[in-house]
Design a protein around this motif. Structure first.
Motif, PDB file in Angstrom:
ATOM      1  N   LYS A 117       0.830  -1.208   0.000  1.00 31.75           N
ATOM      2  CA  LYS A 117       0.000   0.000   0.000  1.00 31.75           C
ATOM      3  C   LYS A 117       0.864   1.257   0.000  1.00 31.75           C
ATOM      4  O   LYS A 117       0.602   2.215  -0.738  1.00 31.75           O
ATOM      5  N   ALA A 118       1.902   1.270   0.827  1.00 26.93           N
ATOM      6  CA  ALA A 118       2.760   2.450   0.945  1.00 26.93           C
ATOM      7  C   ALA A 118       3.504   2.724  -0.361  1.00 26.93           C
ATOM      8  O   ALA A 118       3.629   3.885  -0.781  1.00 26.93           O
ATOM      9  N   LYS A 119       4.010   1.692  -1.011  1.00 29.70           N
ATOM     10  CA  LYS A 119       4.785   1.888  -2.241  1.00 29.70           C
ATOM     11  C   LYS A 119       3.936   2.504  -3.339  1.00 29.70           C
ATOM     12  O   LYS A 119       4.448   3.204  -4.215  1.00 29.70           O
ATOM     13  N   ASN A 120       2.626   2.221  -3.302  1.00 24.99           N
ATOM     14  CA  ASN A 120       1.747   2.693  -4.371  1.00 24.99           C
ATOM     15  C   ASN A 120       0.767   3.772  -3.919  1.00 24.99           C
ATOM     16  O   ASN A 120      -0.099   4.179  -4.688  1.00 24.99           O
ATOM     17  N   ARG A 121       0.928   4.209  -2.669  1.00 27.96           N
ATOM     18  CA  ARG A 121       0.066   5.259  -2.105  1.00 27.96           C
ATOM     19  C   ARG A 121      -1.412   4.937  -2.359  1.00 27.96           C
ATOM     20  O   ARG A 121      -2.178   5.741  -2.898  1.00 27.96           O
ATOM     21  N   ILE A 122      -1.780   3.711  -1.989  1.00 28.87           N
ATOM     22  CA  ILE A 122      -3.146   3.233  -2.178  1.00 28.87           C
ATOM     23  C   ILE A 122      -3.597   2.581  -0.884  1.00 28.87           C
ATOM     24  O   ILE A 122      -2.805   1.896  -0.228  1.00 28.87           O
ATOM     25  N   GLU A 126      10.024  -0.359  -5.343  1.00 30.16           N
ATOM     26  CA  GLU A 126      10.285   1.054  -5.077  1.00 30.16           C
ATOM     27  C   GLU A 126       8.967   1.816  -4.890  1.00 30.16           C
ATOM     28  O   GLU A 126       7.924   1.422  -5.409  1.00 30.16           O
ATOM     29  N   HIS A 127       9.026   2.928  -4.168  1.00 29.01           N
ATOM     30  CA  HIS A 127       7.853   3.784  -4.001  1.00 29.01           C
ATOM     31  C   HIS A 127       7.628   4.625  -5.260  1.00 29.01           C
ATOM     32  O   HIS A 127       8.583   5.087  -5.879  1.00 29.01           O
ATOM     33  N   ILE A 128       6.360   4.786  -5.644  1.00 28.40           N
ATOM     34  CA  ILE A 128       6.084   5.732  -6.720  1.00 28.40           C
ATOM     35  C   ILE A 128       6.337   7.142  -6.175  1.00 28.40           C
ATOM     36  O   ILE A 128       6.250   7.388  -4.970  1.00 28.40           O
ATOM     37  N   LYS A 129       6.685   8.036  -7.061  1.00 31.19           N
ATOM     38  CA  LYS A 129       7.018   9.390  -6.633  1.00 31.19           C
ATOM     39  C   LYS A 129       5.775  10.121  -6.125  1.00 31.19           C
ATOM     40  O   LYS A 129       4.673   9.924  -6.632  1.00 31.19           O
ATOM     41  N   ARG A 130       5.988  10.956  -5.149  1.00 34.41           N
ATOM     42  CA  ARG A 130       4.885  11.703  -4.565  1.00 34.41           C
ATOM     43  C   ARG A 130       4.219  12.572  -5.631  1.00 34.41           C
ATOM     44  O   ARG A 130       4.884  13.238  -6.419  1.00 34.41           O
ATOM     45  N   GLY A 131       2.897  12.534  -5.661  1.00 36.32           N
ATOM     46  CA  GLY A 131       2.154  13.342  -6.624  1.00 36.32           C
ATOM     47  C   GLY A 131       1.892  12.633  -7.944  1.00 36.32           C
ATOM     48  O   GLY A 131       1.097  13.115  -8.755  1.00 36.32           O
ATOM     49  N   GLU A 132       2.538  11.477  -8.176  1.00 37.32           N
ATOM     50  CA  GLU A 132       2.311  10.744  -9.416  1.00 37.32           C
ATOM     51  C   GLU A 132       1.170   9.754  -9.242  1.00 37.32           C
ATOM     52  O   GLU A 132       1.001   9.142  -8.194  1.00 37.32           O
ATOM     53  N   ASP A 133       0.386   9.566 -10.300  1.00 41.27           N
ATOM     54  CA  ASP A 133      -0.658   8.555 -10.297  1.00 41.27           C
ATOM     55  C   ASP A 133      -0.058   7.189 -10.618  1.00 41.27           C
ATOM     56  O   ASP A 133       1.005   7.093 -11.245  1.00 41.27           O
ATOM     57  N   ILE A 134      -0.734   6.147 -10.182  1.00 44.38           N
ATOM     58  CA  ILE A 134      -0.313   4.795 -10.549  1.00 44.38           C
ATOM     59  C   ILE A 134      -0.526   4.637 -12.053  1.00 44.38           C
ATOM     60  O   ILE A 134      -1.622   4.881 -12.555  1.00 44.38           O
ATOM     61  N   PRO A 135       0.501   4.248 -12.807  1.00 46.41           N
ATOM     62  CA  PRO A 135       0.340   4.133 -14.255  1.00 46.41           C
ATOM     63  C   PRO A 135      -0.579   2.978 -14.633  1.00 46.41           C
ATOM     64  O   PRO A 135      -0.691   1.991 -13.907  1.00 46.41           O
ATOM     65  N   ARG A 183     -11.071  -0.699  -3.151  1.00 44.91           N
ATOM     66  CA  ARG A 183     -11.939   0.033  -4.079  1.00 44.91           C
ATOM     67  C   ARG A 183     -11.145   1.000  -4.962  1.00 44.91           C
ATOM     68  O   ARG A 183     -11.642   1.446  -5.998  1.00 44.91           O
ATOM     69  N   ASP A 184      -9.901   1.303  -4.555  1.00 48.54           N
ATOM     70  CA  ASP A 184      -9.046   2.167  -5.365  1.00 48.54           C
ATOM     71  C   ASP A 184      -8.239   1.374  -6.398  1.00 48.54           C
ATOM     72  O   ASP A 184      -7.512   1.959  -7.197  1.00 48.54           O
ATOM     73  N   LEU A 185      -8.359   0.043  -6.348  1.00 44.79           N
ATOM     74  CA  LEU A 185      -7.597  -0.823  -7.236  1.00 44.79           C
ATOM     75  C   LEU A 185      -8.359  -1.015  -8.542  1.00 44.79           C
ATOM     76  O   LEU A 185      -9.555  -1.299  -8.538  1.00 44.79           O
ATOM     77  N   LYS A 186      -7.680  -0.866  -9.663  1.00 48.49           N
ATOM     78  CA  LYS A 186      -8.313  -1.031 -10.971  1.00 48.49           C
ATOM     79  C   LYS A 186      -7.500  -2.004 -11.822  1.00 48.49           C
ATOM     80  O   LYS A 186      -6.270  -1.981 -11.804  1.00 48.49           O
ATOM     81  N   ALA A 187      -8.213  -2.854 -12.555  1.00 49.18           N
ATOM     82  CA  ALA A 187      -7.548  -3.765 -13.472  1.00 49.18           C
ATOM     83  C   ALA A 187      -6.732  -2.965 -14.486  1.00 49.18           C
ATOM     84  O   ALA A 187      -7.217  -1.975 -15.042  1.00 49.18           O
ATOM     85  N   GLY A 188      -5.485  -3.402 -14.699  1.00 48.42           N
ATOM     86  CA  GLY A 188      -4.608  -2.697 -15.631  1.00 48.42           C
ATOM     87  C   GLY A 188      -3.611  -1.787 -14.951  1.00 48.42           C
ATOM     88  O   GLY A 188      -2.687  -1.289 -15.597  1.00 48.42           O
ATOM     89  N   MET A 189      -3.789  -1.554 -13.636  1.00 52.12           N
ATOM     90  CA  MET A 189      -2.801  -0.751 -12.906  1.00 52.12           C
ATOM     91  C   MET A 189      -1.457  -1.460 -12.862  1.00 52.12           C
ATOM     92  O   MET A 189      -1.398  -2.685 -12.752  1.00 52.12           O
ATOM     93  N   MET A 190      -0.385  -0.699 -12.932  1.00 50.79           N
ATOM     94  CA  MET A 190       0.965  -1.249 -12.808  1.00 50.79           C
ATOM     95  C   MET A 190       1.481  -0.898 -11.415  1.00 50.79           C
ATOM     96  O   MET A 190       1.952   0.216 -11.168  1.00 50.79           O
TER      97      MET A 190
END
Length: 509
Positions: free
Chosen positions: A384-389, A405-414, A393-400
């Motif tokens: 959860k912390a690495k992806n800021r999720i 590593e942690h995603i950068k602050r302010g970036e959306d999950i690709p 219910r915030d999980l969507k099929a197709g998310m990477m």
């Protein structure tokens, strides 16, 4: 193919766990090498097709050995992935080993077998050599240069100035071999590589001899010439009986075509690395005494002590049976108090890790944050912390999702592009699941004892076989002791494509 723009060398990039900073003079020098690799579209296309075929196997072996996957570009630099390449200094094979060095890393080289020409075994040898080098320097750049210079030469060249260092400055005086490697990394992680037009992919089986490529050919539905082309490690087409050997051949299947290398793309639309590496069928990785997986202290799951649930039950009953405190078990596996233990599910008996072995995971329909955390042996809180999720219910099929590593602050999950997501889903749907005891193991873990080719029998008993997930014609032929060609003839199949649920007539001997 439409020829793409030559990729440009950046001023800074990542290699393994290092940050590489390149000054302008060195950048121009490396760019010149990249330009040279792209100069002939025909030559580059031919090499890109070999890259797409071989690199999924290279990536797998590097990953299993704990060597950074960036070293996959080194095998391109060394041999252009030509199995019987020979250098002027008589270094041979995919990773260009001389005989003495090959034997040093446990590769067999004699008049029957030359493991240097075997993509699986030679990559394992290269990984052992690179890890030994890195143990001396604690620096993967030095380990890479030592691959060319030898460990003694690299010690004399580098001394200890880079030991443990994580930021490397590259200039005109930096070693030419590493700069050449960076050129290959830039050239072959480019999206251009995906223009390769492979109509199939390399499938691997493991065969225990004694047998021959000729005997295997009809059972695999390919020609003996085809097997000889892709298995040049066996001098005369003979497979010895001293150990299982990897046999590779091209399986024609455009729907399962798998790009070999991670692609660099702008913004937040990264492409899939290899479908196999983002496919959840490869995980969890279970090792140990799997026949007693439901008993304590028998298996490891993703290299963590674990256990398989034999039946659906309560946490209290299950933890009593396996001898672990219920609260501890619940904490290790991120379970709520009232959650049931599910039959066939793998659970951990030692703490999960804060980082997974894999770098990323493409979310598939029906997955949850918990199921993904169990799949890779990563703590739910860390995922959860690495992806800021925070919630399913915030999980969507197709998310990477990031697993290391942690995603950068302010970036959306690709999100994976729709075309790539369809490939991932299709590939997963056609592969066996490690958590399903009714399916066969994946190709790289399959050992096929050989008893020679079989023929049809006019007095055979007719059996109707229903295709299940993970099967292909070769595996079905092994089950019934018949040839692939016979199955195709009996069922009027024009190629090797079959579908889950399809009924096949088998004239069982």
């Amino acid at each position: 193919m439409a020829w793409a723009q030559v990729p440009q060398v950046p001023n800074e990039l990542r290699f393994a766990d290092l940050t590489i900073r390149i000054n302008e003079q060195a950048r121009r020098e490396i760019q010149s090498d990249v330009d040279a690799l792209y100069r002939s579209p025909t030559y580059f296309q031919t090499k890109a097709e070999r890259v797409n075929l071989y690199l999924p196997l290279v990536e797998r072996e590097l990953r299993n050995a704990g060597v950074p996957s960036d070293f996959k570009y080194l095998v391109i630099q060394e041999s252009s992935l030509i199995p019987d390449a020979v250098s002027t200094s008589n270094a041979v094979g995919f990773w260009q080993f001389k005989q003495g060095t090959a034997e040093e890393v446990s590769l067999r080289v004699d008049n029957q077998v030359d493991d240097r020409k075997n993509i699986v075994n030679s990559t394992q040898g290269a990984a052992r050599y690179l890890k030994k080098n890195n143990a001396q320097f604690d620096n993967w750049m030095c380990a890479l240069v030592a691959y060319q210079m030898g460990l003694g030469g690299a010690r004399g060249y580098f001394g200890t100035q880079y030991n443990g260092k994580k930021v490397i400055e590259i200039d005109r005086n930096s070693h030419w071999y590493f700069k050449k490697f960076l050129a290959h990394k830039v050239a072959f992680e480019s999206p251009t590589v995906r223009l390769a037009s492979n109509s199939g992919y390399l499938e691997e089986i493991r065969v225990q001899g004694p047998t021959t490529l000729k005997a295997l050919a009809s059972r695999l539905g390919v020609s003996e010439t085809h097997l000889k082309e892709y298995n040049k490690w066996t001098a005369k087409g003979n497979i010895p009986d001293d150990r299982p050997y990897s046999i590779i051949y091209i399986r024609e299947d455009t729907q399962q075509a798998r790009p070999a290398i991670a692609q660099n793309q702008p913004t937040s639309q990264p492409a899939v690395t290899t479908v196999s590496s983002v496919s959840n069928t490869a995980y969890p990785k279970v090792t140990g005494n799997q026949t007693n997986a439901t008993q304590p202290n028998q298996i490891k799951v993703n290299n963590i002590e674990g256990i398989k649930a034999a039946k659906t039950t309560t946490q209290e009953k299950f933890t009593d049976q396996i001898g672990i405190r219920e609260n501890k078990f619940r904490r290790i596996n991120d379970l709520e108090k009232d959650e049931k233990i599910e039959a066939g599910q793998y659970y951990y008996t030692k703490a999960k890790k804060t980082r997974a072995e894999e770098e990323q995971h493409v979310v598939l329909p029906g997955e949850t944050l918990w199921s993904i955390s169990q799949m890779y042996g990563i703590k739910l809180s860390a995922l959860k912390a690495k992806n800021r999720i925070k919630e399913d219910r915030d999980l969507k099929a197709g998310m990477m999702l990031n697993l290391r590593e942690h995603i950068k602050r302010g970036e959306d999950i690709p999100m994976v592009p729709a075309s790539e997501f369809r490939k991932v889903v299709a590939y997963n749907n056609q592969q066996p699941s490690p958590t399903n005891p009714g399916t066969v193991s994946s190709p790289q873990n399959t050992t096929v004892p050989d008893s020679g080719p079989t023929t049809s029998n006019s007095n055979a008993k007719v059996t109707i076989h229903t295709v299940v997930q993970g099967e292909n014609l070769f595996r079905i032929s092994q089950k019934y002791g018949v040839s692939v060609d016979d199955i195709k003839k009996w069922n009027r199949l024009s190629n090797n494509d079959i579908k889950i649920g399809q009924k096949l007539t088998i004239n069982k001997p």
